[in-house]
Design a protein around this motif. Structure first.
Motif, mmCIF file in Angstrom:
data_model
loop_
_atom_site.group_PDB
_atom_site.id
_atom_site.type_symbol
_atom_site.label_atom_id
_atom_site.label_comp_id
_atom_site.label_asym_id
_atom_site.label_seq_id
_atom_site.Cartn_x
_atom_site.Cartn_y
_atom_site.Cartn_z
ATOM 1 N N LEU A 38 0.830 -1.209 0.000
ATOM 2 C CA LEU A 38 0.000 0.000 0.000
ATOM 3 C C LEU A 38 0.863 1.257 0.000
ATOM 4 C CD1 LEU A 38 -2.767 1.334 0.110
ATOM 5 C CD2 LEU A 38 -2.717 1.067 2.601
ATOM 6 N N ALA A 39 1.966 1.236 0.732
ATOM 7 C CA ALA A 39 2.872 2.388 0.754
ATOM 8 C C ALA A 39 3.501 2.613 -0.618
ATOM 9 C CB ALA A 39 3.959 2.183 1.804
ATOM 10 N N VAL A 40 3.933 1.540 -1.270
ATOM 11 C CA VAL A 40 4.521 1.665 -2.617
ATOM 12 C C VAL A 40 3.482 2.197 -3.601
ATOM 13 C CG1 VAL A 40 5.432 0.341 -4.565
ATOM 14 C CG2 VAL A 40 6.315 -0.059 -2.265
ATOM 15 N N ALA A 41 2.258 1.681 -3.528
ATOM 16 C CA ALA A 41 1.201 2.157 -4.420
ATOM 17 C C ALA A 41 0.868 3.620 -4.152
ATOM 18 C CB ALA A 41 -0.046 1.295 -4.248
ATOM 19 N N THR A 42 0.874 4.019 -2.899
ATOM 20 C CA THR A 42 0.574 5.410 -2.543
ATOM 21 C C THR A 42 1.639 6.353 -3.077
ATOM 22 O OG1 THR A 42 -0.553 4.667 -0.547
ATOM 23 C CG2 THR A 42 0.145 6.958 -0.610
ATOM 24 N N VAL A 43 2.896 5.998 -2.893
ATOM 25 C CA VAL A 43 3.988 6.848 -3.390
ATOM 26 C C VAL A 43 3.964 6.902 -4.912
ATOM 27 C CG1 VAL A 43 6.502 7.042 -3.553
ATOM 28 C CG2 VAL A 43 5.432 6.553 -1.360
ATOM 29 N N SER A 44 3.702 5.761 -5.554
ATOM 30 C CA SER A 44 3.630 5.743 -7.023
ATOM 31 C C SER A 44 2.503 6.631 -7.532
ATOM 32 C CB SER A 44 3.427 4.316 -7.526
ATOM 33 O OG SER A 44 4.514 3.518 -7.171
ATOM 34 N N TYR A 45 1.350 6.550 -6.882
ATOM 35 C CA TYR A 45 0.218 7.393 -7.270
ATOM 36 C C TYR A 45 0.558 8.867 -7.091
ATOM 37 C CZ TYR A 45 -4.367 9.602 -7.075
ATOM 38 O OH TYR A 45 -5.440 10.433 -7.295
ATOM 39 N N HIS A 46 1.166 9.190 -5.959
ATOM 40 C CA HIS A 46 1.543 10.583 -5.695
ATOM 41 C C HIS A 46 2.513 11.105 -6.755
ATOM 42 C CE1 HIS A 46 2.784 14.218 -3.675
ATOM 43 N NE2 HIS A 46 4.038 13.786 -3.658
ATOM 44 N N LEU A 47 3.522 10.308 -7.086
ATOM 45 C CA LEU A 47 4.505 10.749 -8.084
ATOM 46 C C LEU A 47 3.877 10.870 -9.469
ATOM 47 C CD1 LEU A 47 7.618 8.696 -6.953
ATOM 48 C CD2 LEU A 47 7.154 11.137 -6.597
ATOM 49 N N ARG A 48 2.982 9.934 -9.806
ATOM 50 C CA ARG A 48 2.331 10.008 -11.119
ATOM 51 C C ARG A 48 1.448 11.241 -11.221
ATOM 52 N NH1 ARG A 48 -2.606 7.971 -13.124
ATOM 53 N NH2 ARG A 48 -2.953 6.931 -11.140
ATOM 54 N N ARG A 49 0.674 11.522 -10.192
ATOM 55 C CA ARG A 49 -0.195 12.695 -10.231
ATOM 56 C C ARG A 49 0.605 13.991 -10.172
ATOM 57 N NH1 ARG A 49 -5.790 12.334 -9.613
ATOM 58 N NH2 ARG A 49 -5.579 14.544 -10.071
ATOM 59 N N PRO A 90 -5.280 17.666 -14.212
ATOM 60 C CA PRO A 90 -6.041 16.536 -13.683
ATOM 61 C C PRO A 90 -6.864 15.809 -14.741
ATOM 62 C CG PRO A 90 -6.456 18.519 -12.386
ATOM 63 C CD PRO A 90 -5.585 18.911 -13.540
ATOM 64 N N ALA A 91 -7.262 16.505 -15.794
ATOM 65 C CA ALA A 91 -8.055 15.857 -16.845
ATOM 66 C C ALA A 91 -7.226 14.834 -17.610
ATOM 67 C CB ALA A 91 -8.607 16.902 -17.802
ATOM 68 N N GLU A 92 -5.908 14.945 -17.562
ATOM 69 C CA GLU A 92 -5.045 14.016 -18.279
ATOM 70 C C GLU A 92 -4.652 12.818 -17.430
ATOM 71 O OE1 GLU A 92 -2.818 17.503 -20.849
ATOM 72 O OE2 GLU A 92 -1.695 16.306 -19.438
ATOM 73 N N ALA A 93 -5.106 12.746 -16.190
ATOM 74 C CA ALA A 93 -4.701 11.661 -15.290
ATOM 75 C C ALA A 93 -5.156 10.324 -15.842
ATOM 76 C CB ALA A 93 -5.302 11.882 -13.912
ATOM 77 N N GLY A 94 -4.225 9.404 -15.954
ATOM 78 C CA GLY A 94 -4.533 8.059 -16.405
ATOM 79 C C GLY A 94 -4.503 7.859 -17.898
ATOM 80 N N ARG A 95 -4.337 8.894 -18.670
ATOM 81 C CA ARG A 95 -4.297 8.743 -20.125
ATOM 82 C C ARG A 95 -2.891 8.420 -20.588
ATOM 83 N NH1 ARG A 95 -7.795 13.839 -22.248
ATOM 84 N NH2 ARG A 95 -9.699 13.287 -21.197
#
Length: 119
Positions: A54-65, A71-76
């Motif tokens: 969960l910590a790795v996923a949280t940091v990865s999400y934070h860095l990706r965002r 924000p409209a480009e998130a995930g594309r």
């Protein structure tokens, strides 16, 4: 949704889960649990792995965002390599009012978009 609204609670929960799992492991080693009641304490011994994931996923999400600007480009375009000229056809279509696509037999078809004047 702003990223801190997801990152802060997930980071907090990952710490709590990891610490609780390590506590269960420490208590297991100390002999606080009966071996015949393994169903009650063994699953909790795997919590540190879950908390770390969960910590790795949280940091990865934070860095990706953080890396993505809008924000409209998130995930594309995740996993897609950008090439020189990407998006040029869109800019050209907007500027000229043309729409290009591939026809049924692979030929290029160009049509003027409705509401645009012919140049």
């Amino acid at each position: 949704m702003p990223p801190p609204l997801a990152v802060v609670p997930a980071g907090f929960v990952s710490i709590i889960i990891t610490v609780a799992g390590l506590t269960y492991i420490r208590w297991t080693i100390a002999g606080r649990f009966a071996l015949d009641e393994w169903g009650a304490w063994l699953p909790e011994c795997f919590w540190p792995i879950w908390g770390g994931a969960l910590a790795v996923a949280t940091v990865s999400y934070h860095l990706r965002r953080k890396r993505e600007g809008h924000p409209a480009e998130a995930g594309r375009d995740i996993g897609r390599r950008r090439r020189p000229g990407d998006g040029e056809h869109v800019r050209e279509a907007v500027l000229t009012g043309l729409r290009r696509r591939t026809g049924a037999h692979g030929e290029r078809v160009t049509r003027r978009l409705p509401g645009t004047e012919s140049a």
